[in-house]
Design a protein around this motif. Structure first.
Motif: not given
Length: 266
Positions: A2-4, A7-9, A208-213, A226-233
């Motif tokens: 699952f993806t935001d 700012g993410t995808f 379930s895997v989730a990626i957001g920012d 499993r939850a992942y947080l990517v960095q902001r710009p």
């Protein structure tokens, strides 16, 4: 997975999904369902899918509903779903018609003009937001929520929410505007429903895997295994305190690809 989106995808600058889309296609080819999960409408997500060359399920309007394309073989609509459209959609709470009626009641009771999207022409919304008229039309095409463009003081917002609560609704700030949706809807609940459908159809365990920012993604991140947080710009992470949250050392789509590659190589 699952993806935001924003700012993410999708990269903020340039506003493009070209970095992440190839990895998403590879995941789909390996039978890993990818699900978009954002505040965007069904029409906005479909338009994005057309530009990147694949379709997938989407959780829309901040979890107020979701849709599954009939052509998506990895997660299919219920057997009794009507098939006269390209997608099957499901509301998680009130539909837009009921929400619009509640908004009219709020406006009359409080003598406020909340300036909902429904009362604006496409040209007016385009002028207000800077979006093209085509993009504004897609943003207006809401099925499970409504956006208020009026500038509200904190006291006015409290009063608006007091009336909306009687209808099981609330207005939350989405940045510039306020979005009215059902109190019991969020991205995490929609995620869980889609996972349950996947388990029922495959009769196999599902991770379930989730990626957001951002903090707006918290319900989705909380609901995932499993939850992942990517960095902001700016190279920093949003201050989200969540046990087990994996902070990806890259921003936006670059971080998204790192997560995807982890599963592609497993």
């Amino acid at each position: 997975l699952f993806t935001d989106l924003d700012g993410t995808f999708i990269d903020f600058e340039p506003y493009s999904a070209s970095v992440a889309a190839p990895a998403a296609r590879r995941l789909l080819a390996k039978d890993v369902p990818v699900v978009f999960c954002s505040s965007k409408t069904h029409a906005e997500q479909t338009a994005l899918m057309q530009t990147i060359g694949f379709s997938c399920p989407g959780i829309v309007e901040n979890g107020s509903g979701f849709f599954i394309p009939y052509s998506f073989r990895l997660l299919t609509p219920p057997d009794d779903a009507a098939s006269d459209e390209q997608d099957w959609s499901q509301a998680m709470g009130a539909n837009r018609s009921a929400i619009s009626l509640a908004i009219k009641e709020v406006q009359q009771e409080l003598s406020l003009d909340l300036k909902p999207y429904a009362d604006l022409t496409t040209a007016e919304l385009s002028h207000l937001t800077g979006l093209s008229e085509e993009a504004s039309a897609r943003a207006k095409d809401r099925k499970f929520s409504e956006t208020l463009t009026a500038d509200l003081t904190s006291d006015q917002l409290i009063a608006v929410n007091a009336v909306l609560k009687r209808h099981g609704l609330h207005a939350i700030c989405g940045g510039r505007f306020h979005t009215v949706s059902s109190l019991d809807c969020d991205k995490g609940k929609a995620l869980k429903q889609l996972v349950a459908m996947r388990i029922k159809q495959t009769r196999q365990p599902v991770i379930s895997v989730a990626i957001g920012d951002s903090a707006n993604d918290l319900p989705m991140l909380l609901a995932a295994d499993r939850a992942y947080l990517v960095q902001r710009p700016d190279g920093k992470w949003n201050p989200i305190d969540l046990p087990g949250l994996i902070k990806v050392p890259a921003s936006g789509p670059q971080g998204w690809v790192q997560v995807a590659e982890e599963y592609l190589s497993d």
